[in-house]
Each structure stands twice: as C-alpha cells, then as structure tokens.
Design an enzyme around this catalytic site. Sequence first.
Site, PDB file in Angstrom:
ATOM      1  CG  HIS A 164     -25.980   3.767   2.049  1.00 32.25           C
ATOM      2  ND1 HIS A 164     -25.460   3.676   0.772  1.00 32.25           N
ATOM      3  CD2 HIS A 164     -25.064   3.176   2.854  1.00 32.25           C
ATOM      4  CE1 HIS A 164     -24.295   3.050   0.812  1.00 32.25           C
ATOM      5  NE2 HIS A 164     -24.028   2.743   2.066  1.00 32.25           N
ATOM      6  CG  HIS A 224     -29.883   6.648  -2.722  1.00 32.97           C
ATOM      7  ND1 HIS A 224     -28.768   5.884  -3.002  1.00 32.97           N
ATOM      8  CD2 HIS A 224     -30.615   6.675  -3.872  1.00 32.97           C
ATOM      9  CE1 HIS A 224     -28.823   5.461  -4.258  1.00 32.97           C
ATOM     10  NE2 HIS A 224     -29.937   5.922  -4.809  1.00 32.97           N
ATOM     11  CG  HIS A 259     -34.625   3.732  -5.497  1.00 31.67           C
ATOM     12  ND1 HIS A 259     -34.010   2.616  -5.999  1.00 31.67           N
ATOM     13  CD2 HIS A 259     -33.791   4.775  -5.773  1.00 31.67           C
ATOM     14  CE1 HIS A 259     -32.853   2.952  -6.544  1.00 31.67           C
ATOM     15  NE2 HIS A 259     -32.699   4.261  -6.429  1.00 31.67           N
ATOM     16  CD  GLU A 260     -33.962   8.473  -5.465  1.00 27.81           C
ATOM     17  OE1 GLU A 260     -32.950   8.822  -4.833  1.00 27.81           O
ATOM     18  OE2 GLU A 260     -33.907   8.007  -6.617  1.00 27.81           O
TER      19      GLU A 260
END
Length: 708
Positions: A500, A497, A493-494
């Site tokens: 992205h 980021h 998940h992290e």
Amino acid sequence: MQRRTFLASAAATGVAAALSPSVSMAQASNPLLQKWTGPYGGVPAFDKVKVEQFKPALEAAMAKNLAEIDAITANKAAPTFENTIAALEDAGRTLNAVQTYYYIWGSNMSTPEFQKVEEEMDPKLSAHFDKINQNPALFARIEAVYNSPDKAKLTPEQQRVLWIYYTNFVRSGAKLSPDAKARVGAINTELAGLYTKFSQNLLADENTWIELSPADLAGLPEGLKAAAASNAESRKLPGKFIVVNTRSSVDPFLTESPVRSAREKVWRAFVNRGDNGGATDNNAIIARILKLRAERAKLLGYKTHAHWRLEDSMAKTPENAMGLMEAVWTPAIAQVAIDVADMQAIIDKEGGGFKLEPWDYRYYAEKVRKAKYDLDMNEVKPYLQLDKLREGMFWASGQLYGFEFKKLSGIPVYHEDITVYEVTRGGKHVGLWYFDPYARPGKRSGAWMNAYRTQERFKGEITTIVSNNSNFIKGKPGEPLLISWDDAVTLFHEFGHAIHGLNANATYPSVSGTAVARDYVEFPSQLNEHWLPTPQVLNQFALHYQTGKPIPQALVDKIEAAGKFGEGFGTTEYLASALIDMKLHLAGDADIDPDKFERDELAKLNMPKEIVMRHRTPQFGHVFSGDGYSAGYYSYLWADTLTADAAEAFQEAPGGFYDKAVAKRLYEDIMSKGNTIDPVEQFRAFRGRDVKIGALMRKRGFPVPAGA
C-alpha cells in the site's frame, strides 16, 4: 504505523533541512539530525545510532520545528494554501526523521537505557505537538484558508489536505478557551507517560518465559523442541527448554503440545501478562487512561472518547461500529458452540475425563480439522519456508502491480537480522523494503509495518521506504525456517501494508500511502492475504524444505475445503477484544476496574467460556500504548467487510485473483490514492457501489442476512 507527529503532517521523510545557527556544534554532529545520505534518495544511518543521542536530537529537532511554525505565523502576507498549508507540509521534517529512529528503537531495540529516554521524552513530545495544535495564530491562518473563496480553485488533493488540517486542529482543541486548551495539553502529556509505562510493562512481561520440564516436552514436535532450545540458548540457558511469553512462541505450543498440564501452564502465563500484580501490572494505568480520555473528550465537546475517535473514521459513530460487530457476534458464538461440541466429543471418545478449557482449544481444534477435512496442518508446515513465501509475496505483487525486488548489500541496518530490497516497477526505482523477521529481547511482540519515509512529489520526487517486522523464532544456522499457516497469512497481511505504501502516488506527504482512516488502513493488508492460498503462489513457492517438491494438489484442495474452519474461534476471540474496547470507551467517566469490567461485559455477551479475548485488557497494546486503535479495534472487522467485498470482485472476474483489469482498478482507485480522496469514494469507484456485508458473512461461513 502510528503517526505520532502533529496531526497528519509530513511523514518521516528523512529530508532534514539545515539546522539553525543557534544549534550547538554537538547537536550539529549528532547523526540523528543529519540529512539522510547515500543511494535511493538517502537512507537512515542506522549504523551510527547511539541511545545517548536521542534526547539531544529530539530537543534540537523540536526547537527547529517550533521555529518553522513561528516563521509561518510571522508571515505578514494574507494566508494562502502555499504560505500556510504547504508550509506546514514542509515543516517538521527534521523532527520526523529523528522520530523515525526513535520509534524504531522503541519497537525493536528497547533496552533499559532506551526506556529511560522514552520516559522523559514521550511527555515532552506530546507537549510539543499540543503547542503546535493549540497555536491560535497558526489556527487563524488555517481557518482563513479554509474559509476563503479561493479554496474552490485548489486541486482536489489540496482541498483534501486543507480539510484534514482544519478538521484535525479543531478536533485537537484549537477552538477551546485558553484554560481548556491548557487542560487538554496536561491530559495529553500525562497520557503520553502512561502509554510509555503500559508498553514497558507489557514488554517486561513478554520478555519472561516458561521453562519446560522433560515431562512437558513429551510428544512435542522436533521443530518446536528445537525452537524451545534455541530460545533458552539465546538467553544463556544452555541445555534448557523455554517458551517465550509472546504469541509467536505460545500459539504453536498450545496447538501442538499433547501435555495438558504444560498447555495450561503456558496459557496462564500468556493470558495474565500485565495482570500479575506488582511492578508490571497495568490495571491502575488503564483505569487512569480511561478517566483522562473521557475528560478530554468532554472538553473537546464529545459525549465519549469513542465518539471523538470515530468522527473522522469510515464508521463515523460508535453506534455504526457496534451494529456491525453485533451482527457478526451472534453467528460467531453459535459456530463456536458447534465446534466445541465436536472437540468435546473427541475428548470423551479418548477418555479424557475433562471439559474443554481455553488452553485445550487450539490442540483439539486441530484434531477436529483432521477428522472433518482430513487436514493436518503439520502436513502443510514443511512446505511453508519463510524465504520461499517471501519470494511468493514478491511474485504476487509483481503480477498485480508490476513490482520487482532486488536484495541489496551495504545499506545500514539496526540489527544484523535485517535485509533490504530495492523495489522497482518497469525498471524505475519505487522504494526500499526492509525485512526484520526474527524475535529478540527488546523487540515488541507481533508483526507490523512501518513507513520510514513516505512518497511525495511536493518538494521533488521522494520515494518511500517501508519495513515489515515479525517475531519468528530463529532456527539453527543454515536450516530453513518453517512457519505455520496462520503465520504465513500474517506475513502476507503485513506485506499488504507495505505494498500500500509502495504504491503511493500523491503530491503531499500527509495524504500519501497508509495515512488513511484507521478502519480503512487494514483493508489493503487484509485483501493481500487472499493471494497466499492461490494455486499460483502455492504451486511455485510452497515447496517442501527437504525435497523441493511443490505442495501436492490434494493438500491444496484440503486447505481450500477447510478454509472456513476456525472462523468461529478467530472471529469470537477478536470480536471480544473489539467489543470490550468499544464498551470501555463508551462508559464515559465511570470508575472502572478493568478486570471486573472485562468479566462482567463478557458475561453479558455470553462469551464462550472455552475462549478468551485475543488481547485481554491488561495487555491490549493496540488500545493502551497510544491512542491509535483506542475505540478502534473494530477497524479490522470494518476493513474486512470491504476486503471480502473487494475479493469477490476478483473472484467474479475471468482471471480470478490475477485478473489484470481488476488489478488495474485496484491500483488506480485504492492502492495509489492514500488519503487524497475520501475512502468511501475510493471503494465506491473500485466496486461501482457501496460496500455490502454479505461477502463478509459468506467469507466466514456465517448466515447471510436478508438483503445483504
């Protein structure tokens, strides 16, 4: 990363321009004020930072920033995009660079000495940005550009940047009377001090621990015993065993310990962080924060803080956010009731003689998982080596976006635990990725991503620097670190980021990378979780730490079959926090006792007594350590609605999650766009339509509403 700069302006680029002649020689020699030097467009000089440098560096950088603003407002030429908006994009670079160091220290290296600096400087920083946001001459220039017919001649990205500046200045009080501006500024300054105190109180409670007796250790897996011993040794308690009062330490204990009294002891310490009375109690701070937020919202012309916060989000209104949460809440607690019945049946069969309590939930959930799916997550953990999973993240991002990662040496870091990687695509440098995986005193709990520098092409090609930070418990030297499945999901998940940010392709820094609406920014990161359970990742990187053999297909099949197990619990504990957050901020200026409000509202929601909020109000850092997620914790659910829908685009494609055509669309329509285009338009371009809730309900195993 919460951007604490004025508006959305120039993210921390590290490109510090020359200081003015008035700056003292002492300030000029301060490493925090120096242009980042070295390879890759310059890197932060973490090895030169000393706590005593922060205050003079921040003061000098704020003074320089105000001089830059004065130069913009003193310009005699008619306001244009270039001499006003672009000039604002270029202003504040020195301050942003100093703030990069400052907030890294606040999250990762928070000593009592540093906390004194925070207490003094956080209110000053807030006042500084209010001075800019409420500058009438500056806003007059922004408004003139915004209302100019020449706006139509700007590029779409420039028009987006202009809209963001104008909107944010108005939302910050640019159109208020002088008295109202002054009061908003005073509120912001007081809030800044309260946020700092809340965070420091929470950190103090998270730096406590629960000592385990020999009886408490009975039946505990050897890995957790070793972690408890390591935690004690690092705190100069040789021969002892402790559980640190953070989620990364507590959750595994609650899942694995067969000693019910020990589970209760650890659970109570954890859920009462910030709520123990005394110096670190956060209840009075929360009550004051809520009052101030309500007053500020009214001054700015909004019904409540929630209405102000959501105006520029994807949800637009609190009512829209509440509608989504309520649609998911009912099936979530219904599933919890089913799961609790299954757990209670096991307790009764074992002759337990007690009713399931919150400190029992994780332990007995694993027993139900084993009974229903023949899946024991302890069988999975030997295959989840942190280093191998990191390689798996790299590999998957390479398949999707063409990234390659190379470990570097000699790059300055702020702690020896940190490793740095160069990221390239097709042989071209894209950025740097810093990885800080381990827990330590002075580091806040949880996992997060930071942008040290944002990609831009405004003043030449500037590449990004991003980091991922976690709180894994370091094992013995030379031994692989095994993590839980939930921690592996968080890791991906992290990293979502981070990629992205690494995929950013914008001209202006204020709209680059993860500088998007709060209820959109979690979408790319949640989507990245879907690559962990793919056979391609598990077969190559889920390798047994002793044999090196890949995880057996039969075990992978069990993981897939049990994929929706626990969604009732996970959704309910999260949504309880999100609903209380929203209800607190819809209450206006009512006098609120946080503990009582929490109890009363959860009772109205029929909150299952076997579960507590994921973040109880006195420890809700997302909401009370800053404005970032205030009235915005719903964002994870809103983003997951997008995520589930987007994931089905891959599932429907011939190549599944590695389909090249869908990955190309994901990069072009979403991952590279940042905030250059309205997020609604980004998703519509990728999916060919607006988002639907059906995929979210299918993902969680809940009934799908008609027409969804």
